[in-house]
Design a protein around this motif. Structure first.
Motif, short mmCIF file in Angstrom:
data_model
loop_
_atom_site.label_atom_id
_atom_site.label_comp_id
_atom_site.label_asym_id
_atom_site.label_seq_id
_atom_site.Cartn_x
_atom_site.Cartn_y
_atom_site.Cartn_z
N SER A 179 0.82 -1.21 0.00
CA SER A 179 0.00 0.00 0.00
C SER A 179 0.86 1.26 0.00
CB SER A 179 -0.92 0.00 1.22
OG SER A 179 -1.81 -1.09 1.19
N VAL A 180 1.99 1.22 0.71
CA VAL A 180 2.89 2.37 0.74
C VAL A 180 3.41 2.65 -0.66
CG1 VAL A 180 5.12 3.22 1.56
CG2 VAL A 180 3.56 2.08 3.14
N ILE A 181 3.85 1.61 -1.37
CA ILE A 181 4.40 1.78 -2.71
C ILE A 181 3.37 2.40 -3.64
CG2 ILE A 181 5.23 0.55 -4.75
CD1 ILE A 181 6.57 -1.44 -2.80
N HIS A 182 2.18 1.82 -3.68
CA HIS A 182 1.15 2.33 -4.59
C HIS A 182 0.70 3.73 -4.21
CE1 HIS A 182 0.86 -1.84 -6.01
NE2 HIS A 182 0.28 -1.32 -7.08
N SER A 183 0.62 4.01 -2.92
CA SER A 183 0.20 5.35 -2.49
C SER A 183 1.22 6.41 -2.87
CB SER A 183 -0.02 5.35 -0.97
OG SER A 183 -1.04 4.46 -0.60
#
Length: 377
Positions: free
Chosen positions: A230-234
């Protein structure tokens, strides 16, 4: 012959430990019709999976045959196996057997397949890298981030760059722009009562009207270890938002502390390499910081990306969430997803936030873009 092939397969599964019980035979198991024999496959698999027996597979010298180096192993598995299998082997090497030399040896790192799993591992182990190795890692981060951005960009821009304008025809003939009501109405004169069929002489599509009345979007991302995907995509998504004329984007990441990465939004490498994974989770503190970034509440969206497992007071989290919502700003809580895209989050906290008026759920980037577009209308 079939029996021998089965024995060859079992030997590969069991590894060289079974050589006294099962021998390779027949014409040899051929891989990818390239003349590669069973011994080559076994050597490559043993290099990794012999670690199950505690063998020091990295040693060289002695009276036995020379052993593969890590760099040689990477080269070999790429020659022996299809891409999907190589990615599995590399993931096992990094995650299961903690072969950190894959990321601390420049030659080896350059040979790894750039993908999101490798990006995640780099972010977790970047503290071990320095000099040329770190430079190589940053190039990999950029390549993978750009690939993710290319996919997300199509989905997000299509959703956010305008709402359907039913009065203006469009030259873009896509199902997304189909004006079904107008199409049926304009073709009613061609209805065949005997066949009970409507003949479409012309299909109508709607155009999109662009909006440039700026909204502030504050994205707060939980950077605890379970949130890595989720961190990467955000982070990549925030970079895309930063280029859209109707959005003024801010990005903060948090554990028990809050780090504002808004100044790095246009460089996904700087954003991602600034992430420090692990630590506790203090969602209320992050939302308090986000509340301070709200200038025009009626044109502000606060997007919280988290599994909602609050390490601090639930009362504090609900209190600041209520303040944000009652100010007129929109609070959107995007729940974490596991590897199979199943939502993973604290459902009780999610329900309590929803009861306050927050929008809570798991959304794809396109769904988020559509949702944001509806809010902005």
């Amino acid at each position: 012959m079939n029996d021998q092939k089965q024995l060859n397969r079992w030997r590969l599964i069991l590894g060289s430990q079974s050589k006294d019980q099962i021998s390779f035979g027949g014409e040899g198991f051929r891989a990818m019709e390239s003349g590669i024999g069973c011994e080559d496959l076994e050597e490559a698999l043993d290099f990794l999976y012999s670690r199950e027996y505690g063998e020091d597979v990295r040693r060289e010298g002695g009276t036995g045959a020379s052993r593969l180096t890590t760099a040689g192993w990477i080269t070999k598995i790429r020659r022996l196996f299809p891409k999907e299998t190589v990615e599995v082997l590399e993931r096992h090497a990094l995650e299961r057997y903690e072969m950190q030399e894959l990321l601390t040896d420049k030659e080896v790192l350059e040979k790894l397949e750039p993908n999101q799993e490798l990006l995640k591992t780099i972010l977790q182990l970047k503290h071990l890298m320095k000099g040329p190795v770190l430079d190589t890692a940053r190039r990999i981060v950029r390549k993978v981030a750009e690939e993710i951005a290319e996919k997300l960009n199509r989905e997000i821009r299509r959703s956010l760059l305008g709402s359907l304008d039913r009065n203006t025809p469009s030259h873009v003939k896509s199902m997304r722009n189909l004006d079904i009501r107008k199409t049926i109405r304009r073709n009613l004169s061609h209805y065949d009562p005997e066949e009970k069929r409507l003949v479409l002489e012309q299909v109508y599509f709607s155009s999109r009207t662009r909006k440039y009345n700026q909204w502030r979007v504050v994205i707060a991302v939980d950077e605890s270890g379970s949130m890595l995907d989720s961190v990467i995509h955000s982070a990549v998504m925030a970079g895309i938002f930063a280029w859209l004329p109707m959005l003024d984007t801010r990005l903060v990441i948090f554990d028990t502390q809050v780090v504002d990465l808004s100044a790095h939004l246009e460089d996904p490498v700087e954003t991602l390499m600034s992430i420090q994974l692990g630590g506790g989770t203090y969602i209320a503190g992050a939302l308090q910081y986000c509340e301070g970034l709200i200038e025009n509440p009626n044109r502000t969206m606060v997007i919280l990306v988290s599994d909602l497992c609050e390490g601090g007071s639930i009362g504090g989290l609900l209190g600041v969430s209520r303040d944000i919502i009652e100010s007129g700003a929109k609070l959107i809580c995007l729940t974490a997803l596991d590897r199979d895209a199943n939502p993973v989050y604290d459902r009780r906290t999610a329900q309590r936030l929803a009861d306050l008026g927050a929008h809570v759920g798991a959304m794809t980037p396109e769904m988020l873009g559509d949702f944001m577009g509806k809010i902005m209308q």
